[in-house]
Enzyme design. Structure first.
Site, PDB file in Angstrom:
ATOM      1  N   GLY A   1      85.009  59.186  41.247  1.00 46.51           N
ATOM      2  CA  GLY A   1      84.785  60.227  40.247  1.00 46.51           C
ATOM      3  C   GLY A   1      84.152  59.661  38.991  1.00 46.51           C
ATOM      4  O   GLY A   1      83.564  58.574  39.000  1.00 46.51           O
ATOM      5  N   CYS A   2      84.264  60.391  37.921  1.00 51.24           N
ATOM      6  CA  CYS A   2      83.652  59.997  36.651  1.00 51.24           C
ATOM      7  C   CYS A   2      84.094  58.600  36.235  1.00 51.24           C
ATOM      8  O   CYS A   2      85.290  58.324  36.125  1.00 51.24           O
ATOM      9  CB  CYS A   2      84.029  60.999  35.566  1.00 51.24           C
ATOM     10  SG  CYS A   2      83.381  60.570  33.932  1.00 51.24           S
ATOM     11  N   PHE A   3      83.138  57.719  35.991  1.00 51.73           N
ATOM     12  CA  PHE A   3      83.509  56.335  35.685  1.00 51.73           C
ATOM     13  C   PHE A   3      84.198  56.178  34.342  1.00 51.73           C
ATOM     14  O   PHE A   3      84.852  55.164  34.085  1.00 51.73           O
ATOM     15  CB  PHE A   3      82.342  55.362  35.832  1.00 51.73           C
ATOM     16  CG  PHE A   3      81.050  55.708  35.120  1.00 51.73           C
ATOM     17  CD1 PHE A   3      80.993  56.540  34.025  1.00 51.73           C
ATOM     18  CD2 PHE A   3      79.853  55.158  35.582  1.00 51.73           C
ATOM     19  CE1 PHE A   3      79.796  56.826  33.380  1.00 51.73           C
ATOM     20  CE2 PHE A   3      78.640  55.429  34.948  1.00 51.73           C
ATOM     21  CZ  PHE A   3      78.622  56.268  33.837  1.00 51.73           C
TER      22      PHE A   3
END
Length: 223
Positions: free
Chosen positions: A53-55
């Site tokens: 997912g979003c880093f």
């Protein structure tokens, strides 16, 4: 006790995708200084690579783990060279948002990092984590050696045999090829931008759920 890490879907327009003011957002409160390690210092540690997912979220989670010395946000899993955030976040490459984890194997093992990976996101969610949709947010556990691949495969087998999830695990187990570091303003994004709407609504709650389930893994200043 089995613990299932599911990220709730928010019916609001929070997203990790770029917005016009992303680079200008700053925290209202002073940001604690972070000890920066040189590349020479980092070379003495092992590396591991994950995408979940979003880093911004993933970096903050791994940064809190004992034995982890540094985490870099970036891109991996695709053939395109030198991708940009806009290209990856809008699905214009086959890369996923990923992190590079530098760790001390005398303090934490690759096997435990794999547990952190699976325990901090929903590995049954195909091409999506929370409000972020697209293959760029897919779940990938990268391996560099046969031993690492076996560790990942064995842990997936354990999760399935214990019935931890009620849906199939869709995490890709992929041979590591190349990692491209993201732009500087993405590094330590959650720490530097605690008042960002996405960080407040998605990233920090995800981080707090991880902390609740992995108390024994946390650094002292992460409790």
């Amino acid at each position: 006790m089995k613990k299932l890490f599911l990220i709730p879907v928010l019916l609001i327009s929070f997203s990790c995708q770029p917005k016009s003011k992303t680079k200008k957002e700053v925290a209202v409160e002073p940001i604690p200084e972070k000890v920066l390690l040189s590349q020479e210092d980092l070379q003495q540690y092992e590396t591991a690579y994950f995408a979940s997912g979003c880093f911004w979220c993933v970096e903050a989670i791994f940064e809190s783990v004992k034995g982890v010395k540094e985490v870099v946000s970036g891109y991996s899993g695709g053939p395109e060279k030198n991708p940009t955030y806009e290209q990856v976040a809008y699905g214009r490459t086959r890369h996923a948002e990923a992190v590079k984890v530098y760790y001390d194997p005398e303090i934490i093992s690759f096997q435990k990092l794999v547990k952190v990976f699976f325990g901090s996101h929903d590995p049954t969610s195909l091409n999506r984590q929370g409000p972020d949709r697209g293959a760029q947010y897919r779940s990938i556990a990268f391996y560099e050696t046969k031993e690492e691949k076996k560790i990942i495969d064995d842990y997936i087998t354990l999760l399935v045999s214990e019935g931890v999830y009620d849906r199939p695990i869709v995490t890709e187990v992929e041979k590591f090829d190349v990692f491209y570091g993201a732009e500087d303003y993405h590094q330590d994004y959650e720490r530097k931008n605690p008042n960002n709407s996405y960080i407040k609504a998605v990233s920090i709650p995800r981080y707090n759920r991880f902390k609740e389930n992995f108390k024994d893994y946390l650094k002292e200043d992460a409790h």
